[in-house]
Design an enzyme around this catalytic site. Structure first.
Site, mmCIF file in Angstrom:
data_model
loop_
_atom_site.group_PDB
_atom_site.id
_atom_site.type_symbol
_atom_site.label_atom_id
_atom_site.label_comp_id
_atom_site.label_asym_id
_atom_site.label_seq_id
_atom_site.Cartn_x
_atom_site.Cartn_y
_atom_site.Cartn_z
ATOM 1 N N SER A 225 24.370 34.525 39.586
ATOM 2 C CA SER A 225 24.899 34.901 38.270
ATOM 3 C C SER A 225 25.203 36.384 38.122
ATOM 4 O O SER A 225 25.419 36.848 36.997
ATOM 5 C CB SER A 225 23.958 34.445 37.148
ATOM 6 O OG SER A 225 23.832 33.035 37.149
ATOM 7 N N GLN B 212 22.880 21.166 41.258
ATOM 8 C CA GLN B 212 23.958 22.157 41.220
ATOM 9 C C GLN B 212 25.284 21.415 41.056
ATOM 10 O O GLN B 212 25.876 20.949 42.026
ATOM 11 C CB GLN B 212 23.935 22.991 42.501
ATOM 12 C CG GLN B 212 22.577 23.608 42.811
ATOM 13 C CD GLN B 212 22.185 24.699 41.823
ATOM 14 O OE1 GLN B 212 22.826 25.750 41.752
ATOM 15 N NE2 GLN B 212 21.116 24.449 41.056
ATOM 16 N N ALA C 120 25.645 33.886 46.085
ATOM 17 C CA ALA C 120 24.823 32.843 45.467
ATOM 18 C C ALA C 120 25.555 32.173 44.294
ATOM 19 O O ALA C 120 26.674 32.540 43.925
ATOM 20 C CB ALA C 120 23.500 33.440 45.002
ATOM 21 N N HIS C 121 24.871 31.180 43.710
ATOM 22 C CA HIS C 121 25.507 30.364 42.676
ATOM 23 C C HIS C 121 25.873 31.171 41.431
ATOM 24 O O HIS C 121 25.161 32.057 40.990
ATOM 25 C CB HIS C 121 24.621 29.164 42.303
ATOM 26 C CG HIS C 121 23.252 29.528 41.815
ATOM 27 N ND1 HIS C 121 22.249 28.612 41.688
ATOM 28 C CD2 HIS C 121 22.711 30.704 41.442
ATOM 29 C CE1 HIS C 121 21.158 29.200 41.242
ATOM 30 N NE2 HIS C 121 21.416 30.469 41.085
ATOM 31 N N ASN C 122 27.040 30.826 40.901
ATOM 32 C CA ASN C 122 27.562 31.397 39.653
ATOM 33 C C ASN C 122 27.864 32.893 39.718
ATOM 34 O O ASN C 122 28.044 33.532 38.685
ATOM 35 C CB ASN C 122 26.632 31.113 38.479
ATOM 36 C CG ASN C 122 26.608 29.635 38.127
ATOM 37 O OD1 ASN C 122 25.630 28.928 38.425
ATOM 38 N ND2 ASN C 122 27.675 29.146 37.509
#
Length: 354
Positions: A258, A197, A238-240
């Site tokens: 995302s 990441q 969460a990520h993005n």
């Protein structure tokens, strides 16, 4: 009244202009040194029976009230909108003084703005930059290369990983972790292989993040929290993920990787948004709802899977009637069985007669 005016409030006074209050209180707990506020007209009679020296209430209520001796009534157009200004007058919680505590650890190439405060055992990694008036309290850590904007306050025990950018006038409460790895793996026959990441986190100005919130860094590119967004305790981003401006994320809600949320989106408690979908501006997502597909702007949804709230309410009402429907179906089935037997009996008699 002078203090009220200094706080930016416009109020209509009835009663004692020299009334004084030393504290805010609930109506049932108020004494002669208290100020209380009443949002709803139905609660005004109870407030008038209290001992409070000052009562703030909706302006329409003033016309029917006569204040008791020594009491002041303050009528405002919107009590709730007045509350931030009012509570600020009584907010005497301590703010750390500028300066670097002797036990704080400051790395190399760190830039500290004017009047920065670093508390006991705070850790500032190499290459960080802190704006004027930034506060990093006890046992909080800021990872290498991170940026903290002016007047932002990092409460005790916060963990900010490397490469995180936090804007100005933000509040980050204790136990929150910003910039930890997103949950990314590639599964093969040999097992689950971690996807590095290598993105970051960007938090824009005037954001408040509650206690024990986790915001993951992007896989590639940044996870973004839009300007003016307010995040309650125990929320996961969460990520993005990309949040627009002025979103509200309530306790125990979660957003998968995302997902993209527009401006002014509200996630009520324990709601969830699936990954890789888009939620339009001004969407309100009800408590314990699960959003599994993209949503158009300006609507309220609830349930799982989330659907327009009026439709979900009709479904809930129908489910409440389900036991009665099942009972009626059983009765209908029994009636059909009895009717079939009678028909068969009549047919057998007719055949025998022939």
């Amino acid at each position: 009244m002078a203090a009220i005016e200094q706080a930016g409030l416009t109020a209509e006074l009835r009663g004692n202009p020299d009334a004084r209050a030393a504290r805010l209180a609930q109506p049932a707990e108020a004494d002669e040194a208290s100020l209380i506020f009443v949002e709803k007209l139905k609660d005004v009679p109870a407030a008038m029976r209290s001992l409070a020296a000052i009562v703030m209430l909706p302006r329409p209520a003033l016309s029917d009230l006569i204040p008791s001796s020594g009491r002041a009534l303050l009528g405002v157009s919107d009590v709730r909108a007045s509350m931030p200004h009012l509570l600020a007058l009584f907010d005497h919680r301590p703010v750390p003084a500028p300066g670097v505590h002797a036990t704080a650890v400051v790395g190399s190439r760190v830039e500290l703005g004017k009047n920065v405060s670093l508390g006991p055992h705070a850790v500032i990694g190499d290459g960080c930059k802190l704006g004027d008036g930034a506060i990093v309290e006890a046992l909080a850590s800021i990872g290498p290369g991170s940026r903290i904007g002016a007047q932002t306050r990092i409460f005790p025990g916060v963990r900010v990983y490397d490469g995180v950018c936090i804007g100005s006038r933000c509040l980050i409460h204790s136990g929150t972790v910003i910039g930890s790895d997103g949950y990314g793996y590639v599964s093969t026959a040999e097992g689950h292989h971690k996807v590095p990441q290598i993105g970051g986190v960007r938090i824009e100005d005037d954001v408040e993040i509650g206690a024990n919130v986790t915001i993951d860094r992007g896989t590639v590119g940044d996870t973004v929290i839009g300007r003016g967004t307010k995040i309650d305790n125990l929320v996961h981003v969460a990520h993005n993920v990309r949040l627009g401006s002025h979103c509200l994320l309530i306790a125990q809600s979660g957003i998968a990787g995302s997902a993209k949320l527009g401006h002014g989106v509200v996630l009520a408690a324990q709601s969830g948004v699936a990954g890789h979908i888009e939620v339009g501006d001004r969407v309100m997502i009800g408590a314990k709802s699960g959003v599994t597909k993209s949503l158009a702007p300006a609507q309220a949804v609830s349930g799982f899977p989330a659907r327009p709230h009026p439709e979900e309410k009709r479904i809930k009402v129908s489910l409440g009637r389900l036991p009665d429907v099942v009972r009626d179906v059983h009765r209908l089935k029994a009636s059909i069985v009895r009717l079939s037997r009678r028909i068969s009996s009549v047919e057998n008699v007719s055949i025998g007669s022939a």
